[in-house]
Design a protein around this motif. Structure first.
Motif, PDB file in Angstrom:
ATOM      1  N   UNK A 294      98.243  69.023  62.747  1.00 40.85           N
ATOM      2  CA  UNK A 294      99.221  68.687  63.783  1.00 40.85           C
ATOM      3  C   UNK A 294      98.726  67.530  64.641  1.00 40.85           C
ATOM      4  N   UNK A 295      97.423  67.457  64.860  1.00 37.12           N
ATOM      5  CA  UNK A 295      96.854  66.368  65.646  1.00 37.12           C
ATOM      6  C   UNK A 295      96.917  65.055  64.867  1.00 37.12           C
ATOM      7  N   UNK A 296      96.504  65.128  63.607  1.00 32.55           N
ATOM      8  CA  UNK A 296      96.483  63.914  62.793  1.00 32.55           C
ATOM      9  C   UNK A 296      97.895  63.412  62.496  1.00 32.55           C
ATOM     10  N   UNK A 297      98.809  64.332  62.189  1.00 30.53           N
ATOM     11  CA  UNK A 297     100.189  63.935  61.901  1.00 30.53           C
ATOM     12  C   UNK A 297     100.860  63.313  63.122  1.00 30.53           C
ATOM     13  N   UNK A 298     100.479  63.771  64.301  1.00 34.61           N
ATOM     14  CA  UNK A 298     101.034  63.175  65.517  1.00 34.61           C
ATOM     15  C   UNK A 298     100.701  61.687  65.578  1.00 34.61           C
ATOM     16  N   UNK A 299      99.458  61.357  65.237  1.00 35.72           N
ATOM     17  CA  UNK A 299      99.056  59.947  65.229  1.00 35.72           C
ATOM     18  C   UNK A 299      99.843  59.149  64.203  1.00 35.72           C
ATOM     19  N   UNK A 300     100.142  59.774  63.050  1.00 33.01           N
ATOM     20  CA  UNK A 300     100.729  59.049  61.924  1.00 33.01           C
ATOM     21  C   UNK A 300     102.249  58.949  62.019  1.00 33.01           C
ATOM     22  N   UNK A 301     102.936  60.062  62.367  1.00 31.43           N
ATOM     23  CA  UNK A 301     104.407  60.044  62.274  1.00 31.43           C
ATOM     24  C   UNK A 301     105.142  60.176  63.599  1.00 31.43           C
ATOM     25  N   UNK A 302     104.470  60.508  64.687  1.00 33.86           N
ATOM     26  CA  UNK A 302     105.173  60.526  65.975  1.00 33.86           C
ATOM     27  C   UNK A 302     105.789  59.176  66.309  1.00 33.86           C
ATOM     28  N   UNK A 303     105.120  58.048  65.994  1.00 31.20           N
ATOM     29  CA  UNK A 303     105.761  56.749  66.263  1.00 31.20           C
ATOM     30  C   UNK A 303     107.065  56.557  65.502  1.00 31.20           C
ATOM     31  N   UNK A 304     107.314  57.371  64.462  1.00 32.53           N
ATOM     32  CA  UNK A 304     108.563  57.277  63.704  1.00 32.53           C
ATOM     33  C   UNK A 304     109.672  58.117  64.322  1.00 32.53           C
ATOM     34  N   UNK A 307     108.892  64.680  65.876  1.00 33.77           N
ATOM     35  CA  UNK A 307     108.014  65.524  66.687  1.00 33.77           C
ATOM     36  C   UNK A 307     107.161  66.449  65.822  1.00 33.77           C
ATOM     37  N   UNK A 308     105.903  66.575  66.203  1.00 29.19           N
ATOM     38  CA  UNK A 308     104.966  67.469  65.520  1.00 29.19           C
ATOM     39  C   UNK A 308     104.518  68.503  66.541  1.00 29.19           C
ATOM     40  N   UNK A 309     104.772  69.767  66.262  1.00 26.27           N
ATOM     41  CA  UNK A 309     104.516  70.815  67.245  1.00 26.27           C
ATOM     42  C   UNK A 309     103.551  71.854  66.698  1.00 26.27           C
ATOM     43  N   UNK A 310     102.475  72.096  67.441  1.00 28.90           N
ATOM     44  CA  UNK A 310     101.550  73.199  67.141  1.00 28.90           C
ATOM     45  C   UNK A 310     101.958  74.377  68.018  1.00 28.90           C
ATOM     46  N   UNK A 311     102.193  75.518  67.407  1.00 26.39           N
ATOM     47  CA  UNK A 311     102.678  76.695  68.114  1.00 26.39           C
ATOM     48  C   UNK A 311     101.544  77.674  68.387  1.00 26.39           C
ATOM     49  N   UNK A 312     101.602  78.320  69.525  1.00 21.45           N
ATOM     50  CA  UNK A 312     100.622  79.357  69.839  1.00 21.45           C
ATOM     51  C   UNK A 312     100.768  80.532  68.879  1.00 21.45           C
ATOM     52  N   UNK A 313      99.662  81.175  68.571  1.00 19.21           N
ATOM     53  CA  UNK A 313      99.687  82.390  67.753  1.00 19.21           C
ATOM     54  C   UNK A 313      99.969  83.576  68.671  1.00 19.21           C
ATOM     55  N   UNK A 314     101.065  84.328  68.440  1.00 17.06           N
ATOM     56  CA  UNK A 314     101.324  85.513  69.265  1.00 17.06           C
ATOM     57  C   UNK A 314     100.146  86.480  69.220  1.00 17.06           C
ATOM     58  N   UNK A 315      99.878  87.111  70.340  1.00 14.95           N
ATOM     59  CA  UNK A 315      98.692  87.971  70.445  1.00 14.95           C
ATOM     60  C   UNK A 315      98.679  89.089  69.409  1.00 14.95           C
ATOM     61  N   UNK A 316      99.863  89.616  69.064  1.00 16.48           N
ATOM     62  CA  UNK A 316      99.885  90.750  68.137  1.00 16.48           C
ATOM     63  C   UNK A 316      99.786  90.324  66.666  1.00 16.48           C
ATOM     64  N   UNK A 317      99.637  89.025  66.401  1.00 19.46           N
ATOM     65  CA  UNK A 317      99.420  88.566  65.019  1.00 19.46           C
ATOM     66  C   UNK A 317      97.949  88.630  64.620  1.00 19.46           C
ATOM     67  N   UNK A 318      97.053  88.520  65.598  1.00 14.88           N
ATOM     68  CA  UNK A 318      95.633  88.451  65.276  1.00 14.88           C
ATOM     69  C   UNK A 318      95.148  89.751  64.655  1.00 14.88           C
ATOM     70  N   UNK A 319      94.236  89.657  63.725  1.00 18.03           N
ATOM     71  CA  UNK A 319      93.596  90.827  63.123  1.00 18.03           C
ATOM     72  C   UNK A 319      92.226  91.029  63.782  1.00 18.03           C
ATOM     73  N   UNK A 320      91.633  92.213  63.598  1.00 10.59           N
ATOM     74  CA  UNK A 320      90.292  92.441  64.168  1.00 10.59           C
ATOM     75  C   UNK A 320      89.242  91.472  63.628  1.00 10.59           C
ATOM     76  N   UNK A 321      89.521  90.849  62.494  1.00 12.66           N
ATOM     77  CA  UNK A 321      88.549  89.922  61.925  1.00 12.66           C
ATOM     78  C   UNK A 321      88.430  88.647  62.750  1.00 12.66           C
TER      79      UNK A 321
END
Length: 357
Positions: A294-304, A307-321
């Motif tokens: 998402x960071x690299x694509x922002x540099x490459x295609x945002x000028x076009x 929009x490139x969006x990185x979404x937060x991971x909901x808390x209940x998605x995480x595993x104990x690992x």
């Protein structure tokens, strides 16, 4: 198929090293960033790229790169590990300073110059450890005493070379002013990778779907619940047609499940997303869970206008690992992507006709 003519190197004479360089490449992203470093003049007049021959995704990435107009002076060696260990090029490009292969070899070498290219979030962690003068040990991975000693020796070699003005960090990652200052205080030459070579390549035909999702390895790595991940893709597909670009570590079972969802087209594995998605246009969007792409694509295609969006991971998605350290490390990408977007917007405004009036 008629291959395009090789592209000339976009070399700044002040940064060019007219010597033979060798590059140790262990992932598709490292391959792309090595080509960018060579094109920008941070390799040698000739750069031999030693590509690991035991990483399947690297073969796909290399095939895709060869379809483009590669800079002059590049050669690719598929003998990989063996060649990298025995080669003695005076300039050395490295993508993964946490790699056991690099760390075992680093004490045996003192090249005239070393260039560290991007390996995703690991590059940020590398920079932090160098500034803190800690051993080079991967985040979230327990390391026994022998490996920590190896990481300490590798870090010492990098700092020693940097003190002599021999190390360049060529990165597209947004470094904080404090981190950049800490690196430069030790002698590291920090340079920004703007993907000048890739953005100058003719774009592929655009994908038709309005939404493109860049796949995450977090489910395959058992850091998040795969069922929650699939439900998220299903909910997006209800909004509009969706193209899913898999991560190279995603399992066939997960991809088969996603392919059965109405409105979802799953891409075949292949070139890095930075190459595949450069043909997107305004009106499309790219979504992803926290990922370097998402960071690299922002540099490459945002000028076009994409929009490139990185979404937060909901808390209940995480595993104990997923450790607290890993969660914080991955979640930091959301803020980094925002910073990259702000930088891209500022650059676009500076380059606009109105800004120059």
């Amino acid at each position: 198929m008629q291959h395009p003519r090789p592209a000339p190197r976009t070399t700044d004479p002040g940064t060019a090293f007219p010597r033979v360089a060798g590059a140790l490449v262990e992932s598709p992203l490292q391959l792309l960033c090595t080509v960018e470093a060579h094109a920008a003049g941070y390799g040698g007049t000739e750069t031999n790229v030693h590509v690991r021959d035991d990483v399947p995704a690297l073969g796909d990435a290399l095939s895709a790169m060869r379809e483009l107009s590669l800079p002059d002076g590049l050669t690719f060696d598929l003998a990989g590990r063996r060649s990298a260990l025995t080669a003695r090029e005076p300039v050395w490009l490295v993508g993964d300073a946490f790699s056991g292969l690099f760390q075992a070899t680093a004490p045996l070498r003192r090249p005239e110059r070393m260039v560290l290219v991007d390996d995703g979030l690991a590059t940020l962690e590398l920079c932090r450890l160098l500034v803190r003068r800690d051993p080079l040990v991967r985040i979230g991975r327990p390391a026994r005493a022998p490996r920590r000693r190896l990481g300490a020796v590798a870090a010492g070699r990098l700092r020693s070379l940097a003190a002599d003005g021999r190390v360049t960090i060529f990165t597209a990652m947004p470094l904080t002013p404090e981190l950049s200052a800490g690196l430069r205080a030790q002698g590291f030459d920090v340079r920004h990778n703007q993907f000048g070579w890739l953005t100058a390549q003719p774009a592929d035909e655009a994908m038709p779907e309005p939404t493109i999702v860049v796949g995450s390895a977090m489910a395959a790595d058992k850091l998040i619940d795969p069922d929650r991940y699939v439900d998220w893709i299903r909910s997006l597909a209800k909004e509009s047609a969706l193209r899913y670009v898999p991560h190279r570590r995603q399992t066939p079972e997960l991809l088969a499940t996603l392919a059965e969802i109405d409105g979802v087209t799953v891409d075949a594995p292949g070139a890095p997303v930075e190459i595949r998605l450069r043909g997107l246009r305004a009106g499309q969007r790219v979504l992803s869970l926290p990922s370097t792409s998402t960071i690299l694509l922002t540099t490459i295609i945002s000028p076009l206008g994409v929009p490139v969006t990185a979404l937060d991971v909901p808390a209940d998605w995480w595993t104990p690992r997923a450790t607290a350290e890993q969660r914080a490390h991955l979640t930091s990408v959301v803020e980094l992507a925002r910073q990259a977007r702000a930088a891209a917007d500022d650059a676009s405004e500076t380059d606009s006709p109105e800004a120059n009036e």
